[in-house]
Design a protein around this motif. Structure first.
Motif, PDB file in Angstrom:
ATOM      1  N   ILE A 198       0.728 -17.033 -15.517  1.00 49.76           N
ATOM      2  CA  ILE A 198       0.264 -15.713 -15.071  1.00 49.76           C
ATOM      3  C   ILE A 198       0.976 -15.217 -13.824  1.00 49.76           C
ATOM      4  CG2 ILE A 198      -2.008 -16.187 -16.062  1.00 49.76           C
ATOM      5  CD1 ILE A 198      -3.082 -16.547 -13.248  1.00 49.76           C
ATOM      6  N   GLY A 199       1.827 -16.066 -13.230  1.00 53.94           N
ATOM      7  CA  GLY A 199       2.589 -15.646 -12.056  1.00 53.94           C
ATOM      8  C   GLY A 199       2.037 -16.230 -10.763  1.00 53.94           C
ATOM      9  N   PRO A 200       2.915 -16.734  -9.900  1.00 55.87           N
ATOM     10  CA  PRO A 200       2.453 -17.334  -8.634  1.00 55.87           C
ATOM     11  C   PRO A 200       1.834 -16.333  -7.672  1.00 55.87           C
ATOM     12  CG  PRO A 200       4.857 -17.201  -8.687  1.00 55.87           C
ATOM     13  CD  PRO A 200       4.376 -16.835 -10.057  1.00 55.87           C
ATOM     14  N   HIS A 201       2.228 -15.049  -7.779  1.00 59.45           N
ATOM     15  CA  HIS A 201       1.648 -14.042  -6.884  1.00 59.45           C
ATOM     16  C   HIS A 201       0.125 -13.974  -7.046  1.00 59.45           C
ATOM     17  CE1 HIS A 201       5.861 -12.799  -7.420  1.00 59.45           C
ATOM     18  NE2 HIS A 201       5.768 -12.233  -6.226  1.00 59.45           N
ATOM     19  N   ARG A 202      -0.331 -13.983  -8.285  1.00 58.12           N
ATOM     20  CA  ARG A 202      -1.772 -13.878  -8.539  1.00 58.12           C
ATOM     21  C   ARG A 202      -2.514 -15.113  -8.043  1.00 58.12           C
ATOM     22  NH1 ARG A 202      -1.801 -11.459 -14.747  1.00 58.12           N
ATOM     23  NH2 ARG A 202      -0.837  -9.434 -14.254  1.00 58.12           N
ATOM     24  N   ILE A 203      -1.950 -16.290  -8.322  1.00 53.97           N
ATOM     25  CA  ILE A 203      -2.598 -17.528  -7.872  1.00 53.97           C
ATOM     26  C   ILE A 203      -2.689 -17.553  -6.357  1.00 53.97           C
ATOM     27  CG2 ILE A 203      -2.377 -20.034  -7.785  1.00 53.97           C
ATOM     28  CD1 ILE A 203      -3.211 -19.065 -10.484  1.00 53.97           C
ATOM     29  N   LEU A 204      -1.621 -17.136  -5.678  1.00 57.65           N
ATOM     30  CA  LEU A 204      -1.617 -17.158  -4.214  1.00 57.65           C
ATOM     31  C   LEU A 204      -2.689 -16.239  -3.649  1.00 57.65           C
ATOM     32  CD1 LEU A 204      -0.332 -18.103  -1.569  1.00 57.65           C
ATOM     33  CD2 LEU A 204       1.295 -16.207  -1.764  1.00 57.65           C
ATOM     34  N   GLY A 205      -2.814 -15.041  -4.196  1.00 55.10           N
ATOM     35  CA  GLY A 205      -3.812 -14.105  -3.689  1.00 55.10           C
ATOM     36  C   GLY A 205      -5.229 -14.624  -3.856  1.00 55.10           C
ATOM     37  N   VAL A 230      -0.189 -10.788   2.762  1.00 55.37           N
ATOM     38  CA  VAL A 230       0.511 -11.201   1.546  1.00 55.37           C
ATOM     39  C   VAL A 230       0.447 -10.087   0.502  1.00 55.37           C
ATOM     40  CG1 VAL A 230       0.355 -12.757  -0.431  1.00 55.37           C
ATOM     41  CG2 VAL A 230       0.309 -13.684   1.883  1.00 55.37           C
ATOM     42  N   ARG A 231      -0.706  -9.460   0.383  1.00 54.35           N
ATOM     43  CA  ARG A 231      -0.842  -8.368  -0.593  1.00 54.35           C
ATOM     44  C   ARG A 231       0.130  -7.249  -0.281  1.00 54.35           C
ATOM     45  NH1 ARG A 231      -4.206  -6.292  -4.375  1.00 54.35           N
ATOM     46  NH2 ARG A 231      -4.309  -4.026  -4.508  1.00 54.35           N
ATOM     47  N   ARG A 232       0.245  -6.917   0.993  1.00 51.47           N
ATOM     48  CA  ARG A 232       1.147  -5.830   1.385  1.00 51.47           C
ATOM     49  C   ARG A 232       2.604  -6.228   1.184  1.00 51.47           C
ATOM     50  NH1 ARG A 232       1.419  -2.880   7.356  1.00 51.47           N
ATOM     51  NH2 ARG A 232       3.115  -1.434   6.837  1.00 51.47           N
ATOM     52  N   SER A 233       2.929  -7.479   1.541  1.00 52.06           N
ATOM     53  CA  SER A 233       4.325  -7.914   1.493  1.00 52.06           C
ATOM     54  C   SER A 233       4.798  -8.252   0.097  1.00 52.06           C
ATOM     55  CB  SER A 233       4.519  -9.142   2.401  1.00 52.06           C
ATOM     56  OG  SER A 233       4.205  -8.842   3.737  1.00 52.06           O
ATOM     57  N   LEU A 234       3.920  -8.842  -0.712  1.00 48.94           N
ATOM     58  CA  LEU A 234       4.324  -9.308  -2.036  1.00 48.94           C
ATOM     59  C   LEU A 234       3.895  -8.357  -3.144  1.00 48.94           C
ATOM     60  CD1 LEU A 234       4.817 -11.894  -0.356  1.00 48.94           C
ATOM     61  CD2 LEU A 234       3.976 -13.204  -2.290  1.00 48.94           C
ATOM     62  N   TYR A 235       2.598  -8.060  -3.225  1.00 44.54           N
ATOM     63  CA  TYR A 235       2.073  -7.269  -4.336  1.00 44.54           C
ATOM     64  C   TYR A 235       2.565  -5.819  -4.282  1.00 44.54           C
ATOM     65  CZ  TYR A 235      -1.203 -11.063  -5.264  1.00 44.54           C
ATOM     66  OH  TYR A 235      -1.763 -12.277  -5.554  1.00 44.54           O
ATOM     67  N   ASP A 236       2.380  -5.182  -3.104  1.00 40.97           N
ATOM     68  CA  ASP A 236       2.733  -3.775  -3.007  1.00 40.97           C
ATOM     69  C   ASP A 236       4.228  -3.558  -3.190  1.00 40.97           C
ATOM     70  OD1 ASP A 236       0.093  -3.338  -2.589  1.00 40.97           O
ATOM     71  OD2 ASP A 236       0.239  -2.922  -0.443  1.00 40.97           O
ATOM     72  N   ARG A 237       5.041  -4.436  -2.589  1.00 38.99           N
ATOM     73  CA  ARG A 237       6.490  -4.292  -2.743  1.00 38.99           C
ATOM     74  C   ARG A 237       6.920  -4.573  -4.179  1.00 38.99           C
ATOM     75  NH1 ARG A 237       9.430  -3.887   1.999  1.00 38.99           N
ATOM     76  NH2 ARG A 237       8.181  -4.052   3.879  1.00 38.99           N
ATOM     77  N   LYS A 238       6.258  -5.548  -4.808  1.00 37.77           N
ATOM     78  CA  LYS A 238       6.584  -5.826  -6.215  1.00 37.77           C
ATOM     79  C   LYS A 238       6.242  -4.622  -7.085  1.00 37.77           C
ATOM     80  CE  LYS A 238       5.647  -9.147  -9.908  1.00 37.77           C
ATOM     81  NZ  LYS A 238       4.858 -10.330 -10.341  1.00 37.77           N
TER      82      LYS A 238
END
Length: 405
Positions: free
Chosen positions: A280-287, A389-397
């Protein structure tokens, strides 16, 4: 067996032995200073024990970026073997120490030449198929956690069976064996000529270049806060358990159990969450893991019994198990080509900084707020980091996806 699986199995053993060797000294350090090195004053023993234990992390924090730079130029396996064989020799020499100063200098030298963990992580990330990186990182993390948990336990058993000095000799021999096994079996497709043609930059310049990647900054902060949040309350846990337990009966066992149960659930959850991140992607697990870990610190300040504290810390470990593996996978994803080892070395420096500052700041804060305040601080910092992390990873993605369309 596929080569990446061989690498993972061998380096799992290496991670376990390195972390066990680092923490094996914890149960008997004060006794070693007293019985073998001749200290008698309790305050002096406590002071030396704290300084000696921290010395390894201080020099590790300072020198990891240098080894990361050299790994990007000469290969991860070379740095891994340098660290493994070097630490085997230094830890063996600790058994010959005749004064606290000798032991301190050797611990600082050990931190200086360390780098087995970031080299292992970098090598695994470079040799593992992309769709299995999460699983590999989680499995490798479980080896580190297992070594950290079992190290003090094994050290205590060996101290009772053999005395203090032989522990250093045995640990050195095991590290030497693990390094020799890595030399013979681990393979890395590394082109030194191509690496040599790449522009060579200083450690500080490399840090500046990585700082231009906002995702890397957020991930380094995650690593620091994980260690800070974990270790800030640790020196206070025995007193907290005594307060909740209400007596001294089985106090040492309960305090040790509370201290290790987080690592136990972490070890179990890391490979499972790593495998899930591949799907499902590491971004989701990290959040989710960041928010969950932050929230799990809050009930620890509100518990009324030791068993409630145990349950809270076990659940905390599950969420923590999703942090380190996903951070490592995301660092590989966002790091510019040719700087992977350097990025992992800076990440290890942040880990060492968390190890150093967590207990110090936690101890100072508890003087005003009690351990409950330390739990709340850890929760606040992790939840704040989740927003970053949400701003740096999710929003930019999301922006990159929209821009691509």
């Amino acid at each position: 067996m596929e080569q990446w699986k061989v690498n993972l199995a061998v380096l799992w053993c290496g991670q376990f032995l390195v972390l066990a060797g680092m923490t094996m000294i914890i149960p008997f350090l004060s006794l070693y200073l007293q019985q073998d090195l001749g200290l008698t004053d309790e305050h002096e023993i406590a002071t030396w024990a704290g300084v000696i234990f921290a010395g390894n992390f201080v020099t590790s924090f300072l020198f990891q970026p240098l080894w990361g730079k050299l790994a990007d130029r000469y290969g991860r396996k070379v740095m891994l073997l340098r660290s493994g064989f070097g630490m085997a020799i230094v830890i063996t020499l600790m058994g010959f120490a005749t004064s606290p100063l000798h032991l301190l200098l050797l611990r600082m030298l050990n931190g200086t030449i360390s780098g087995f963990s970031p080299a292992s992580i970098s090598l695994i990330s470079a040799t593992t198929p992309k769709d299995r990186v999460g699983f590999a990182m989680g499995t490798l993390q479980s080896g580190s956690i297992a070594g950290t948990i079992l190290g003090p336990f094994i050290g205590g058993l060996m101290a009772d069976a053999f005395g203090f000095r032989p522990i250093f000799y045995i640990t050195g021999a095991l590290l030497f064996s693990a390094s020799l096994l890595a030399l013979l079996t681990v393979k890395e497709p590394f082109d030194r000529k191509e690496a040599a043609r790449a522009p060579q930059v200083s450690v500080l310049q490399g840090l500046r270049e990585l700082n231009h990647v906002p995702q890397i900054n957020a991930l380094l902060a995650v690593t620091f806060l994980i260690q800070f949040a974990m270790l800030a309350p640790m020196p206070l846990i025995p007193l907290y358990v005594q307060e909740l337990h209400g007596s001294t009966e089985n106090l040492a066992f309960l305090a040790g159990f509370v201290g290790s149960v987080t690592g136990l659930s972490n070890m179990i959850a890391s490979p499972l969450l790593g495998r899930l991140s591949d799907r499902i992607g590491p971004h989701r697990i990290l959040g989710v893991a960041l928010v969950g870990a932050g929230l799990m610190f809050i009930p620890q300040a509100l518990v009324g019994s030791v068993w409630q504290l145990l349950i809270s810390r076990f659940l905390l470990g599950i969420f923590l198990g999703g942090l380190i593996p996903t951070v490592n996978a995301l660092i590989r994803l966002h790091t510019p080509d040719g700087m992977e080892a350097r990025a992992y070395s800076f990440n290890t420096s942040m880990l060492a900084l968390g190890n150093m500052s967590g207990p110090i700041i936690g101890g100072l804060l508890s003087g005003w707020t009690g351990i409950e305040g330390v739990f709340y601080l850890s929760a606040f910092l992790l939840l704040l980091n989740a927003l970053w992390v949400r701003r740096s990873l999710y929003d930019r993605k999301r922006q990159s996806v929209v821009g691509g369309k």
